[in-house]
Design a protein around this motif. Structure first.
Motif, PDB file in Angstrom:
ATOM      1  N   ARG A 134       0.311   5.746  11.624  1.00 51.26           N
ATOM      2  CA  ARG A 134      -1.205   5.242  11.516  1.00 51.26           C
ATOM      3  C   ARG A 134      -0.850   3.732  12.196  1.00 51.26           C
ATOM      4  O   ARG A 134       0.210   2.671  11.336  1.00 51.26           O
ATOM      5  N   ILE A 136      -5.103   6.668  -0.323  1.00 48.61           N
ATOM      6  CA  ILE A 136      -6.320   6.876  -1.509  1.00 48.61           C
ATOM      7  C   ILE A 136      -5.186   7.134  -3.385  1.00 48.61           C
ATOM      8  O   ILE A 136      -6.346   7.356  -3.772  1.00 48.61           O
ATOM      9  N   LYS A 160      -5.574  -1.272   1.531  1.00 49.37           N
ATOM     10  CA  LYS A 160      -4.865  -1.143   3.038  1.00 49.37           C
ATOM     11  C   LYS A 160      -3.173  -1.422   2.390  1.00 49.37           C
ATOM     12  O   LYS A 160      -3.105  -1.979   1.632  1.00 49.37           O
ATOM     13  N   ALA A 165      -5.171   1.891   7.721  1.00 42.74           N
ATOM     14  CA  ALA A 165      -4.764   3.010   6.463  1.00 42.74           C
ATOM     15  C   ALA A 165      -4.747   2.634   4.829  1.00 42.74           C
ATOM     16  O   ALA A 165      -4.467   1.442   5.003  1.00 42.74           O
ATOM     17  N   ASN A 166      -5.962   3.580   4.357  1.00 41.44           N
ATOM     18  CA  ASN A 166      -6.066   2.876   2.540  1.00 41.44           C
ATOM     19  C   ASN A 166      -5.343   4.284   2.486  1.00 41.44           C
ATOM     20  O   ASN A 166      -5.185   5.479   2.659  1.00 41.44           O
ATOM     21  N   ASN A 183      -6.417   1.662  -5.640  1.00 37.98           N
ATOM     22  CA  ASN A 183      -7.110   2.426  -5.478  1.00 37.98           C
ATOM     23  C   ASN A 183      -7.688   1.795  -4.354  1.00 37.98           C
ATOM     24  O   ASN A 183      -8.001   0.755  -4.119  1.00 37.98           O
ATOM     25  N   LEU A 184      -7.354   2.583  -2.395  1.00 38.70           N
ATOM     26  CA  LEU A 184      -8.161   2.332  -1.559  1.00 38.70           C
ATOM     27  C   LEU A 184      -8.122   0.821  -1.304  1.00 38.70           C
ATOM     28  O   LEU A 184      -9.104  -0.296  -1.158  1.00 38.70           O
ATOM     29  N   ASN A 224      -2.493  12.040   1.964  1.00 34.86           N
ATOM     30  CA  ASN A 224      -2.597  11.079   0.665  1.00 34.86           C
ATOM     31  C   ASN A 224      -3.275   9.209   1.330  1.00 34.86           C
ATOM     32  O   ASN A 224      -3.713   8.587   0.785  1.00 34.86           O
ATOM     33  N   LEU A 225      -3.362   9.302   2.411  1.00 34.49           N
ATOM     34  CA  LEU A 225      -4.125   8.582   2.951  1.00 34.49           C
ATOM     35  C   LEU A 225      -5.799   8.551   3.799  1.00 34.49           C
ATOM     36  O   LEU A 225      -5.658   9.728   3.553  1.00 34.49           O
ATOM     37  N   SER A 226      -6.471   7.555   3.820  1.00 31.21           N
ATOM     38  CA  SER A 226      -7.588   7.794   4.209  1.00 31.21           C
ATOM     39  C   SER A 226      -7.874   8.396   5.633  1.00 31.21           C
ATOM     40  O   SER A 226      -6.953   8.070   6.469  1.00 31.21           O
ATOM     41  N   PRO A 227      -9.090   8.521   6.005  1.00 34.41           N
ATOM     42  CA  PRO A 227      -9.053   9.663   7.236  1.00 34.41           C
ATOM     43  C   PRO A 227      -9.057   8.474   8.636  1.00 34.41           C
ATOM     44  O   PRO A 227      -8.622   6.558   8.485  1.00 34.41           O
ATOM     45  N   THR A 242      -9.432   5.589  11.302  1.00 39.21           N
ATOM     46  CA  THR A 242     -10.033   4.598  11.780  1.00 39.21           C
ATOM     47  C   THR A 242     -10.930   4.977  13.212  1.00 39.21           C
ATOM     48  O   THR A 242     -10.236   5.398  14.090  1.00 39.21           O
TER      49      THR A 242
END
Length: 108
Positions: A79, A87, A22, A84-85, A19-20, A57-60, A62
């Motif tokens: 995105r 997560i 790119k 985008a990670n 997880n986490l 399901n993606l990071s906030p 940037t």
């Protein structure tokens, strides 16, 4: 298990236990060509993904993505895959028309 489904590449599925990560790294590690003119530094929008499902399901966003949104170069359903990670869970994405490679076969 994380999953990316690229709808206009014959619904190609990518799975990862990490997880986490790119999104672009997961794509490239699975031997899929994906445009990134600035070398994955968030300086352009050539690596953008059109998110059809799973935005949550993606990071906030940037700072770079916020910049491109404010300048109307990134829509609310798009995105940067280099920023985008993934997560959790699954995302369904598409390659943007303007970022398609001529040597690849896309489905729509």
């Amino acid at each position: 298990m994380l999953k990316i489904i690229i709808e206009n590449l014959n619904h190609r599925e990518i799975q990862s236990k990490d997880n986490l990560r790119k999104v672009i790294d997961l794509i490239h590690e699975n031997y899929i060509d994906w445009m990134h003119a600035c070398g994955k530094k968030g300086r352009c929008t050539t690596c953008k993904i059109i998110v059809k499902e799973g935005m949550e399901n993606l990071s906030p966003l940037t700072d770079r993505e916020e910049f491109f949104r404010k300048n109307n170069r990134l829509k609310t359903f798009e995105r940067l895959s280099c920023q985008a990670n993934l997560i959790k869970g699954e995302i369904r994405v598409k390659v943007a028309e303007e970022n398609k490679f001529p040597h690849m076969d896309y489905t729509d």
